[in-house]
Design an enzyme around this catalytic site. Sequence first.
Site, PDB file in Angstrom:
ATOM      1  CD  GLU A 102      -3.024  -1.010   2.336  1.00 26.55           C
ATOM      2  OE1 GLU A 102      -3.164   0.215   3.149  1.00 26.55           O
ATOM      3  OE2 GLU A 102      -4.467  -1.267   2.185  1.00 26.55           O
ATOM      4  NE  ARG A 251      -5.642   5.928   2.662  1.00 18.80           N
ATOM      5  CZ  ARG A 251      -5.685   5.053   3.120  1.00 18.80           C
ATOM      6  NH1 ARG A 251      -5.805   5.925   4.482  1.00 18.80           N
ATOM      7  NH2 ARG A 251      -5.998   4.012   3.476  1.00 18.80           N
ATOM      8  NE  ARG A 340      -5.285   5.929   8.453  1.00 18.11           N
ATOM      9  CZ  ARG A 340      -6.466   4.820   8.066  1.00 18.11           C
ATOM     10  NH1 ARG A 340      -5.877   3.457   8.094  1.00 18.11           N
ATOM     11  NH2 ARG A 340      -7.342   5.282   7.213  1.00 18.11           N
TER      12      ARG A 340
HETATM   13  C1  LIG Z   1     -14.892   2.685   3.808  1.00 15.21           C
HETATM   14  C2  LIG Z   1     -13.302   2.239   5.374  1.00 15.21           C
HETATM   15  C3  LIG Z   1     -12.522   1.388   4.857  1.00 15.21           C
HETATM   16  C4  LIG Z   1     -11.019   1.346   5.706  1.00 15.21           C
HETATM   17  N1  LIG Z   1     -10.253   0.400   5.719  1.00 15.21           N
HETATM   18  C5  LIG Z   1      -9.313   0.662   5.718  1.00 15.21           C
HETATM   19  C6  LIG Z   1      -7.921  -0.558   6.130  1.00 15.21           C
HETATM   20  O1  LIG Z   1      -7.512  -1.297   5.080  1.00 15.21           O
HETATM   21  N2  LIG Z   1      -7.101  -1.131   7.044  1.00 15.21           N
HETATM   22  C7  LIG Z   1      -6.814   0.012   8.311  1.00 15.21           C
HETATM   23  O2  LIG Z   1      -6.445   0.062   9.203  1.00 15.21           O
HETATM   24  N3  LIG Z   1      -8.547   0.451   8.026  1.00 15.21           N
HETATM   25  C8  LIG Z   1      -9.524   1.352   7.605  1.00 15.21           C
HETATM   26  N4  LIG Z   1     -10.464   1.861   8.087  1.00 15.21           N
HETATM   27  C9  LIG Z   1      -9.898   2.611   8.958  1.00 15.21           C
HETATM   28  C10 LIG Z   1     -10.445   1.254  10.291  1.00 15.21           C
HETATM   29  O3  LIG Z   1     -11.858   1.033   9.639  1.00 15.21           O
HETATM   30  C11 LIG Z   1     -11.066   1.947  11.209  1.00 15.21           C
HETATM   31  O4  LIG Z   1     -10.171   2.745  11.669  1.00 15.21           O
HETATM   32  C12 LIG Z   1     -11.389   1.074  13.028  1.00 15.21           C
HETATM   33  O5  LIG Z   1     -11.450  -0.140  12.052  1.00 15.21           O
HETATM   34  C13 LIG Z   1     -11.858   1.780  13.652  1.00 15.21           C
HETATM   35  O6  LIG Z   1     -12.481   0.732  14.435  1.00 15.21           O
HETATM   36  P1  LIG Z   1     -12.809   0.949  16.266  1.00 15.21           P
HETATM   37  O7  LIG Z   1     -13.633  -0.401  16.505  1.00 15.21           O
HETATM   38  O8  LIG Z   1     -11.918   1.985  16.856  1.00 15.21           O
HETATM   39  O9  LIG Z   1     -14.123   1.593  15.573  1.00 15.21           O
HETATM   40  P2  LIG Z   1     -15.752   1.236  14.907  1.00 15.21           P
HETATM   41  O10 LIG Z   1     -15.029   0.056  13.672  1.00 15.21           O
HETATM   42  O11 LIG Z   1     -15.432   2.367  13.815  1.00 15.21           O
HETATM   43  O12 LIG Z   1     -16.772   0.931  15.829  1.00 15.21           O
HETATM   44  C14 LIG Z   1     -17.242   2.422  16.045  1.00 15.21           C
HETATM   45  C15 LIG Z   1     -18.388   1.450  17.973  1.00 15.21           C
HETATM   46  O13 LIG Z   1     -18.721   2.534  18.116  1.00 15.21           O
HETATM   47  C16 LIG Z   1     -20.171   2.617  18.160  1.00 15.21           C
HETATM   48  N5  LIG Z   1     -20.561   3.726  18.816  1.00 15.21           N
HETATM   49  C17 LIG Z   1     -20.238   4.981  18.379  1.00 15.21           C
HETATM   50  N6  LIG Z   1     -21.411   5.788  18.859  1.00 15.21           N
HETATM   51  C18 LIG Z   1     -21.638   5.497  19.680  1.00 15.21           C
HETATM   52  C19 LIG Z   1     -22.726   5.301  20.867  1.00 15.21           C
HETATM   53  N7  LIG Z   1     -22.858   7.268  21.220  1.00 15.21           N
HETATM   54  N8  LIG Z   1     -22.595   4.808  21.969  1.00 15.21           N
HETATM   55  C20 LIG Z   1     -22.907   3.319  21.189  1.00 15.21           C
HETATM   56  N9  LIG Z   1     -22.098   2.611  20.440  1.00 15.21           N
HETATM   57  C21 LIG Z   1     -21.618   3.955  20.186  1.00 15.21           C
HETATM   58  C22 LIG Z   1     -20.082   1.770  16.813  1.00 15.21           C
HETATM   59  O14 LIG Z   1     -21.571   1.306  16.403  1.00 15.21           O
HETATM   60  C23 LIG Z   1     -19.073   1.417  15.803  1.00 15.21           C
HETATM   61  O15 LIG Z   1     -20.106  -0.584  17.395  1.00 15.21           O
HETATM   62  C24 LIG Z   1     -10.834   2.123   6.819  1.00 15.21           C
HETATM   63  C25 LIG Z   1     -11.825   3.140   7.489  1.00 15.21           C
HETATM   64  C26 LIG Z   1     -13.245   2.360   6.214  1.00 15.21           C
HETATM   65  C27 LIG Z   1     -14.663   4.428   7.117  1.00 15.21           C
END
Ligand SMILES: Cc1cc2nc3c(=O)[nH]c(=O)nc-3n(C[C@H](O)[C@H](O)[C@H](O)COP(=O)(O)OP(=O)(O)OC[C@H]3O[C@@H](n4cnc5c(N)ncnc54)[C@H](O)[C@@H]3O)c2cc1C
Length: 467
Positions: A102, A251, A340
């Site tokens: 990447e 990016r 990032r």
């Molecule tokens: C389209 C896309 C592609 C990506 N591809 C990659 C990749 O290939 N590799 C990589 O490293 N990163 C990638 N990223 C970034 C990565 O996916 C995220 O940084 C990572 O998944 C974040 O994980 P997390 O568990 O911190 O949060 P999230 O996966 O965003 O989860 C947040 C959680 O909090 C919950 N939540 C939010 N607000 C509240 C509230 N008020 N009360 C209760 N629950 C709440 C939501 O329901 C969810 O379950 C990508 C992002 C996107 C959008």
Amino acid sequence: MIVVIGSGVAGLSAALSLARARYDVKVITKSVTGGSTPIAKGGIAVPVGRDDSPEIHAHDTLKAGAGLCDEGAVRYFTHQAVKVYYQLQEMGFKFDPELWLEGGHSRRRIAHRTDETGAQLHRFLYHRAVEMDVKIVEAQLISLKASNGRVKGVITDKGEMEAEKVVLATGGYNSTFKFATSKGNLGEGIASAFLAGAAVADMEFVQFHPTVTEDGFLMTETLRGEGAKLINDKGERFAFAYDQRGELAPRDVLARAVYTEYLKGNEVFLDLSDVRELDKRFPVVSDYLRKRGLGSRVKIVTAAHFTIGGVLTNVKGQTTLENLFAIGEAADTGLHGANRLASNSLLEGLVMGLNISDFIEDDWTGPKLNGNDLIELEVRQAEGLDLDSVKEGNWRHLGVIREGKSLEEWLNVLKDRHGNAWSLVSYLATYSALMRRESRGSHYRSDYPQQDDSFRKRFVLVRKGSV
Ligand SMILES: Cc1cc2nc3c(=O)[nH]c(=O)nc-3n(C[C@H](O)[C@H](O)[C@H](O)COP(=O)(O)OP(=O)(O)OC[C@H]3O[C@@H](n4cnc5c(N)ncnc54)[C@H](O)[C@@H]3O)c2cc1C
């Protein structure tokens, strides 16, 4: 009872880690399938290739972070990457055999499962958590219960709950922009932590993705690593005019290049004709193209993708408020610095989540300020702006290319309107972007286009009266 808020990669892996260590754990989530994890595509950065090492991975991460990474955090995560890669496989997760390349990575190190790694990983972690009898409840965090610098529980739309510890895994705030790669990431956890008195940092750093279709489908970074080209409607392969690395430039460079092409009146396409075995290796992309009757040239725009800023933590996830952990995209460990490196975020969530049971009883040292600026900000919880106005304003004033007067205008609109999460996090991000009178990493100011070493520090914000 330990309450984990959020069911993305960070929340589910933390719940699993705590359940395996026999803690009483409950997951509260706005939506089990919400957040970024289930739609994450490319994969997870792990330095396990024969020509690779955690040190080389750390070097690439530091380079992308443009002088603002916490070096200790970078080394921690790149070393832990190898451990969690094997740990996940021991737990039964299957990666595809080849490692992908990447942008910004000097080695092939993207471990993946087809081109829907996030969905596969999310499903896997969710089923493991259910097998371990982790209670997962759909409810929305409204605020944290805290007193005397300590968190004691949570208030949700379904009621109040006491907790010995709270683990915030609520993701970032990219959905506060008009064009964004995910829906529903409104910074609710970050806003609650700030209101309860926790420090937040690096809020100005928002990463924009250069290749997103107009209907919000992300054309994954790895496509460019595997031969996809950026072409404008004049047929020019323009990326090299902006950076000698062409399509493999970081990016932020490519997002500005695509955005600038549009400002010049050109449309931009991703040309997939040189990607080998697209159908087999990128089934999700192929399926998307097929369903919309698209060929190998796809019109793309840029969109808010990942928010680097968040609740200030150390690598254990400890915040400045006792008993409050923050992990994943909601947290700011200093791993990403000002930008990032692609695929380091699923990694960050996994490492913080899977390791949390080792730290949950540790003495509370919290994150260190390390000489960064601590700024106290007054909060006025008058009615917030509606979400559509915030999305429009953020895109216009806090988007890919920023400028002082425009940021100031937007800050004045947001100044006294902190009554909802999206208005408050946008205020904190705009405030920080206005203060950063330079361009660095993902933050670009047309009135200060150069990096300025007097700004080689992180802005840490805290609610007035809480320190
Ligand atoms: C389209 C896309 C592609 C990506 N591809 C990659 C990749 O290939 N590799 C990589 O490293 N990163 C990638 N990223 C970034 C990565 O996916 C995220 O940084 C990572 O998944 C974040 O994980 P997390 O568990 O911190 O949060 P999230 O996966 O965003 O989860 C947040 C959680 O909090 C919950 N939540 C939010 N607000 C509240 C509230 N008020 N009360 C209760 N629950 C709440 C939501 O329901 C969810 O379950 C990508 C992002 C996107 C959008």
